[in-house]
Design a protein around this motif. Structure first.
Motif, mmCIF file in Angstrom:
data_model
loop_
_atom_site.group_PDB
_atom_site.id
_atom_site.type_symbol
_atom_site.label_atom_id
_atom_site.label_comp_id
_atom_site.label_asym_id
_atom_site.label_seq_id
_atom_site.Cartn_x
_atom_site.Cartn_y
_atom_site.Cartn_z
ATOM 1 N N SER A 265 -11.572 5.021 2.409
ATOM 2 C CA SER A 265 -11.216 3.887 3.420
ATOM 3 C C SER A 265 -12.057 2.987 3.896
ATOM 4 C CB SER A 265 -10.913 5.148 5.235
ATOM 5 O OG SER A 265 -12.453 5.364 5.576
ATOM 6 N N THR A 266 -10.976 2.121 3.947
ATOM 7 C CA THR A 266 -11.764 0.742 4.210
ATOM 8 C C THR A 266 -11.481 0.288 5.933
ATOM 9 O OG1 THR A 266 -10.574 -0.492 3.033
ATOM 10 C CG2 THR A 266 -12.589 0.194 1.880
ATOM 11 N N ALA A 267 -11.606 -0.970 6.469
ATOM 12 C CA ALA A 267 -10.716 -1.015 7.637
ATOM 13 C C ALA A 267 -9.717 -2.028 7.164
ATOM 14 C CB ALA A 267 -11.930 -2.579 8.029
ATOM 15 N N LYS A 268 -9.173 -1.941 5.578
ATOM 16 C CA LYS A 268 -7.768 -1.932 5.588
ATOM 17 C C LYS A 268 -6.956 -1.057 4.984
ATOM 18 C CE LYS A 268 -8.418 -6.909 5.198
ATOM 19 N NZ LYS A 268 -8.389 -7.552 6.564
ATOM 20 N N GLY A 269 -7.678 0.081 5.389
ATOM 21 C CA GLY A 269 -6.756 0.866 4.897
ATOM 22 C C GLY A 269 -7.486 2.218 4.384
ATOM 23 N N ALA A 270 -6.372 3.719 3.902
ATOM 24 C CA ALA A 270 -6.954 4.685 3.731
ATOM 25 C C ALA A 270 -6.371 5.495 2.589
ATOM 26 C CB ALA A 270 -7.698 5.651 4.468
ATOM 27 N N TRP B 162 -1.148 13.028 -1.880
ATOM 28 C CA TRP B 162 -1.729 11.760 -1.769
ATOM 29 C C TRP B 162 -1.572 10.918 -0.452
ATOM 30 C CZ3 TRP B 162 -6.814 12.701 -3.488
ATOM 31 C CH2 TRP B 162 -6.860 13.514 -4.304
ATOM 32 N N TYR B 163 -2.038 10.712 0.432
ATOM 33 C CA TYR B 163 -0.969 9.559 1.337
ATOM 34 C C TYR B 163 -2.071 8.118 1.544
ATOM 35 C CZ TYR B 163 0.844 13.195 3.137
ATOM 36 O OH TYR B 163 2.308 14.509 3.612
ATOM 37 N N VAL B 164 -1.346 7.287 1.399
ATOM 38 C CA VAL B 164 -1.584 6.035 1.507
ATOM 39 C C VAL B 164 -1.544 5.420 2.775
ATOM 40 C CG1 VAL B 164 -1.977 3.802 0.473
ATOM 41 C CG2 VAL B 164 -1.596 5.734 -1.239
ATOM 42 N N ASP B 165 -2.387 5.149 3.208
ATOM 43 C CA ASP B 165 -2.006 4.526 4.739
ATOM 44 C C ASP B 165 -2.546 2.460 4.620
ATOM 45 O OD1 ASP B 165 -2.111 3.110 6.906
ATOM 46 O OD2 ASP B 165 -3.480 4.468 8.372
ATOM 47 N N PHE B 166 -2.103 2.171 4.124
ATOM 48 C CA PHE B 166 -2.277 1.078 4.031
ATOM 49 C C PHE B 166 -0.618 -0.153 4.260
ATOM 50 C CE2 PHE B 166 -2.471 -3.407 0.838
ATOM 51 C CZ PHE B 166 -3.412 -3.392 1.125
#
Length: 125
Positions: A18-23, A33-37
């Motif tokens: 994860s980063t500050a922009k997503g995970a 897989w779940y892409v949170d972006f």
């Protein structure tokens, strides 16, 4: 198959990177897989996650930044055989690329550690 969900991370999801922009989260129970972006969470199987990586890596960011034409500053990331796409700015593409790079490094980490330990063991013999 890609589906969009409205919920954020659940306890069964393991944060891969994860980063500050997503995970990106891994769910062993659902084998996905779940892409949170970009304000949404999308569910990907591994094949579609690889396709997403390939599509994001295919964008020539340097060319787009150096091109002084009147092309819009957005890119449509369409993944073949998946019913989901992203419409992202160049900065968002860079952020998503960073998340995908980190995720695949984490996934290869076991192989990297094994290779290093195997080489050290061979060196000591």
């Amino acid at each position: 198959m890609v589906t969009t969900t409205q919920t954020s991370a659940t306890p069964t999801w393991a944060n891969v990177f994860s980063t500050a922009k997503g995970a990106i989260y891994q769910c062993d129970e659902e084998r996905c897989w779940y892409v949170d972006f970009a304000g949404k969470v999308a569910k990907f199987d591994y094949r579609c996650l690889l396709k997403l990586k390939k599509a994001v890596y295919h964008v020539d960011i340097e060319d787009r930044l150096l091109n002084s034409g009147k092309d819009p500053d957005v890119e449509i990331i369409f993944i073949c055989a998946c019913d989901h796409c992203y419409v992202l700015s160049l900065l968002q593409i860079i952020a998503l690329k960073e998340i995908l790079e980190g995720t695949f490094v984490m996934l290869q980490l076991n192989n990297i550690i094994h290779d290093v330990l195997y080489r050290i063991a061979q060196y000591l013999d």
